[in-house]
Design an enzyme around this catalytic site. Structure first.
Site, PDB file in Angstrom:
ATOM      1  N   ARG A  26      -7.557  31.717  -9.682  1.00  0.00           N
ATOM      2  CA  ARG A  26      -6.388  31.691  -8.790  1.00  0.00           C
ATOM      3  C   ARG A  26      -5.904  30.281  -8.503  1.00  0.00           C
ATOM      4  O   ARG A  26      -4.768  30.083  -8.093  1.00  0.00           O
ATOM      5  CB  ARG A  26      -6.727  32.357  -7.457  1.00  0.00           C
ATOM      6  N   GLU A  31     -11.483  20.733   1.102  1.00  0.00           N
ATOM      7  CA  GLU A  31     -11.203  19.998   2.332  1.00  0.00           C
ATOM      8  C   GLU A  31     -10.937  18.566   1.920  1.00  0.00           C
ATOM      9  O   GLU A  31     -11.664  17.999   1.108  1.00  0.00           O
ATOM     10  CB  GLU A  31     -12.389  20.057   3.294  1.00  0.00           C
ATOM     11  N   GLN A  49      -2.779   8.580  12.323  1.00  0.00           N
ATOM     12  CA  GLN A  49      -1.462   8.648  11.693  1.00  0.00           C
ATOM     13  C   GLN A  49      -1.616   9.028  10.228  1.00  0.00           C
ATOM     14  O   GLN A  49      -2.491   8.516   9.539  1.00  0.00           O
ATOM     15  CB  GLN A  49      -0.765   7.278  11.805  1.00  0.00           C
ATOM     16  N   ASP A  50      -0.765   9.943   9.753  1.00  0.00           N
ATOM     17  CA  ASP A  50      -0.712  10.324   8.340  1.00  0.00           C
ATOM     18  C   ASP A  50       0.619   9.854   7.757  1.00  0.00           C
ATOM     19  O   ASP A  50       1.663   9.962   8.413  1.00  0.00           O
ATOM     20  CB  ASP A  50      -0.795  11.845   8.165  1.00  0.00           C
ATOM     21  N   ARG A  61       3.847  -0.798  -4.959  1.00  0.00           N
ATOM     22  CA  ARG A  61       3.970  -0.973  -3.504  1.00  0.00           C
ATOM     23  C   ARG A  61       2.807  -1.832  -3.021  1.00  0.00           C
ATOM     24  O   ARG A  61       1.659  -1.499  -3.225  1.00  0.00           O
ATOM     25  CB  ARG A  61       3.958   0.384  -2.799  1.00  0.00           C
ATOM     26  N   HIS A  64      -0.057  -4.732   1.058  1.00  0.00           N
ATOM     27  CA  HIS A  64       0.302  -4.741   2.473  1.00  0.00           C
ATOM     28  C   HIS A  64      -0.918  -4.767   3.392  1.00  0.00           C
ATOM     29  O   HIS A  64      -1.983  -4.261   3.044  1.00  0.00           O
ATOM     30  CB  HIS A  64       1.117  -3.486   2.821  1.00  0.00           C
ATOM     31  N   LYS A  73      -7.661   2.827   5.947  1.00  0.00           N
ATOM     32  CA  LYS A  73      -6.855   3.862   5.295  1.00  0.00           C
ATOM     33  C   LYS A  73      -7.722   4.700   4.369  1.00  0.00           C
ATOM     34  O   LYS A  73      -8.530   4.171   3.615  1.00  0.00           O
ATOM     35  CB  LYS A  73      -5.731   3.221   4.474  1.00  0.00           C
ATOM     36  N   HIS A 120      -3.606  -3.780   0.770  1.00  0.00           N
ATOM     37  CA  HIS A 120      -3.642  -2.539  -0.004  1.00  0.00           C
ATOM     38  C   HIS A 120      -2.327  -2.332  -0.736  1.00  0.00           C
ATOM     39  O   HIS A 120      -1.255  -2.658  -0.221  1.00  0.00           O
ATOM     40  CB  HIS A 120      -3.896  -1.352   0.942  1.00  0.00           C
ATOM     41  N   TYR A 133      -1.845   9.153   2.821  1.00  0.00           N
ATOM     42  CA  TYR A 133      -2.951   8.419   3.424  1.00  0.00           C
ATOM     43  C   TYR A 133      -3.022   8.591   4.928  1.00  0.00           C
ATOM     44  O   TYR A 133      -2.020   8.790   5.600  1.00  0.00           O
ATOM     45  CB  TYR A 133      -2.939   6.940   3.043  1.00  0.00           C
TER      46      TYR A 133
END
Length: 194
Positions: A26, A31, A49-50, A61, A64, A73, A120, A133
């Site tokens: 299926r 998790e 925070q997500d 990117r 940072h 993160k 990162h 993240y």
């Protein structure tokens, strides 16, 4: 047995996390985070925070960080493929200026745990990628900072993006102007970054 496997990297505190995936004809279930299970493998974070982004092939990117409200993160790629990188900017670290990178894909379902005190970033290797993240502090626009993604002193070995040269990577204007590691060190920016 826990649902997550923690894999050490060459930098203390940076880990690759492999979730347990339950699959059948299926599809699959897994998790992606469980506070209790993470604490059992020694990862004690309070994520608040997500974030999620979508990028096309060749987008780079980063790199940072936040000068205040520093963030740990937990990152993963939920669609496509990216090369994800963390650079150690902790001033007292024996691996200061060193980097660790990992390929994250929707197929391998690996996650990358990047603690506070790191720059990162990631490079998109597939046609598109969706990146997710969790952060353990709220984003503070006023405290944003960055590190030059192609700094020769750091020497990140970015993988080849099919059909593109590094000078063709797509970066924001802001990301083209970040200082080098040497320049960051000269400003003593990270004396309190932990």
């Amino acid at each position: 047995m826990g649902k997550f496997k923690k894999i050490d990297t060459s930098i203390e505190g940076v880990y690759i996390i492999e979730p347990t995936v339950f699959g059948d004809n299926r599809g699959y279930f897994m998790e992606t985070y469980n506070k209790k299970d993470f604490e059992e493998i020694g990862l004690n974070y309070n994520f608040v925070q997500d974030n999620q982004s979508k990028s096309k092939k060749g987008v780079l990117r980063g790199l940072h960080f936040q000068k205040e409200n520093t963030q740990a993160k937990l990152v993963r790629c939920i669609k496509g493929e990216v090369f994800d990188v963390a650079v150690d900017l902790r001033p007292e670290s024996k691996t200061y200026g060193k980097w660790e990178g990992v390929i994250l894909t929707e197929e391998n379902k690996k996650m990358f745990m990047v603690p506070r005190g790191f720059a990162h970033g990631f490079l998109v290797l597939s046609e598109t990628a969706e990146f997710f993240y969790k952060c353990d502090d709220i984003y503070n626009h006023e405290a944003e900072g960055g590190l030059k993604w192609d700094d020769s002193d750091v020497g990140i070995k970015w993988p080849e993006v099919p059909g593109m040269k590094p000078e063709e990577y797509l970066t924001s204007e802001r990301d083209t102007k970040w200082p080098s590691l040497k320049q960051l060190k000269e400003t003593n920016l990270f004396q309190d970054l932990r």
